[in-house]
Write an enzyme that holds these catalytic residues in place. Structure first.
Site, PDB file in Angstrom:
ATOM      1  N   TYR A  11       1.291  -1.326  -0.156  1.00 58.97           N
ATOM      2  CA  TYR A  11       0.056  -0.019   0.014  1.00 58.97           C
ATOM      3  C   TYR A  11       0.742   1.371  -0.127  1.00 58.97           C
ATOM      4  O   TYR A  11       2.046   1.090   0.434  1.00 58.97           O
ATOM      5  CB  TYR A  11      -0.944  -0.145   1.159  1.00 58.97           C
ATOM      6  CG  TYR A  11      -1.734   1.323   1.300  1.00 58.97           C
ATOM      7  CD1 TYR A  11      -2.663   1.547  -0.029  1.00 58.97           C
ATOM      8  CD2 TYR A  11      -2.077   1.791   2.493  1.00 58.97           C
ATOM      9  CE1 TYR A  11      -3.423   2.570   0.249  1.00 58.97           C
ATOM     10  CE2 TYR A  11      -2.736   2.968   2.446  1.00 58.97           C
ATOM     11  CZ  TYR A  11      -3.559   3.213   1.482  1.00 58.97           C
ATOM     12  OH  TYR A  11      -4.561   4.439   1.296  1.00 58.97           O
ATOM     13  N   TYR A  59      -3.125   4.563   9.242  1.00 61.53           N
ATOM     14  CA  TYR A  59      -2.592   3.501   9.055  1.00 61.53           C
ATOM     15  C   TYR A  59      -1.639   2.976   9.984  1.00 61.53           C
ATOM     16  O   TYR A  59      -1.050   1.808  10.180  1.00 61.53           O
ATOM     17  CB  TYR A  59      -2.063   3.524   7.542  1.00 61.53           C
ATOM     18  CG  TYR A  59      -1.902   2.299   6.836  1.00 61.53           C
ATOM     19  CD1 TYR A  59      -3.211   1.457   6.719  1.00 61.53           C
ATOM     20  CD2 TYR A  59      -0.907   1.874   6.418  1.00 61.53           C
ATOM     21  CE1 TYR A  59      -2.943   0.350   6.144  1.00 61.53           C
ATOM     22  CE2 TYR A  59      -0.517   0.810   5.635  1.00 61.53           C
ATOM     23  CZ  TYR A  59      -1.777   0.027   5.427  1.00 61.53           C
ATOM     24  OH  TYR A  59      -1.782  -1.106   4.762  1.00 61.53           O
TER      25      TYR A  59
END
EC number: 1.3.1.9
Length: 267
Positions: free
Chosen positions: A150, A160
């Site tokens: 990602y 995140y």
């Protein structure tokens, strides 16, 4: 549509949890393209997912394995070669988990034992998978190994958390091990930096829906779906990508090259 791009190939798919999983879609598409596969996930994940149902649908053996355990991995690849009738042509690593994220621990207040577990599950397991394959000589010549990543490996997405560092480490392992595998038997190793995707894991991240919508507007082509990612994986597993290795490949509708989108300004 099937073009039999993977006819005669044998693969191992990590991480299919349920019908929303990217790995689930990859498994379905690989079989549709002519491959024979085995499926694997951690025993605890298998209790909560539907991978057995997927195995029955695809006529694929399901072999439990904790990807952080070298013993489990050796057993997985031995049984996979036995079930598939030969060496492995492709492997998908679609594994990621952070207890800090799950339990809403902020980035400036992380529990370090949880962080170490995040790294082990989400990144170091990729090295363990490749090292086990390498030492067992389990990969066919010109095989293909892919890990899902990602863009938080390159850019800051605060919610995140330490998964960002996990993805950065995952990508580094692909480059480093990619060299050794290419020298050994021309096996290629790449990572796919995928758009935000409505998976069970993704939806568990705080503010995911808002970010999904933001990324969709920012990307000229929109967010890449799990089904589109499966198609891209098939390409990387196929002989059409034989000279692509040690790359982090963005599969994100153009998000990674955008600075600002008029769609966001217009609201």
């Amino acid at each position: 549509m099937s073009n039999n791009l993977l006819a005669g190939k044998r693969g191992v798919i990590f991480g299919a949890l349920d019908e929303d999983s990217i790995a689930w879609k990859v498994a379905e598409q690989c079989v549709a393209q002519g491959a024979k596969i085995t499926l694997t996930n951690a025993p605890v994940a298998m209790r909560f997912g539907g991978v057995q149902k997927l195995g029955e649908k695809l006529n694929a053996e399901v072999i439990p394995a904790d990807a952080t355990s070298l013993e489990d991995l050796e057993n997985l690849f031995s049984k996979s070669m036995e079930a598939l009738g030969g060496k492995i042509d492709f492997v998908l690593h679609a594994i990621g988990m952070s207890l800090n994220v799950r339990k809403n621990r902020g980035y400036t207040d992380l529990k370090y034992d949880w962080m170490q577990k995040t790294f082990d599950i989400s990144a170091i397991s990729f090295h363990k998978v490749m090292q086990t394959l390498y030492q067992m000589d389990a990969m066919s010549d010109w095989g293909s190994i892919v890990g899902l990543s990602y863009i938080a490996a390159q850019r800051t997405f605060p919610d995140y958390s330490e998964m960002a560092e996990s993805k950065a480490l995952l990508e580094s392992f692909a480059r480093s091990f990619g060299y050794h595998f290419a020298e050994k038997n021309k096996v290629r190793v790449n990572t796919i930096s995928q758009s935000p995707t409505m998976t069970t894991a993704g939806k568990g991240i705080k503010g995911f829906q808002e970010f999904f919508d933001y990324a969709d507007k920012m990307s000229p082509l929109g967010n890449a779906s799990a089904e589109a990612c499966a198609d891209y994986c098939v390409l990387l597993f196929s002989d059409l990508s034989r000279m692509v290795t040690m790359q982090n490949l963005y599969h994100d509708g153009g998000f990674s090259n955008m600075g600002m989108s008029p769609k966001l300004i217009e609201g």
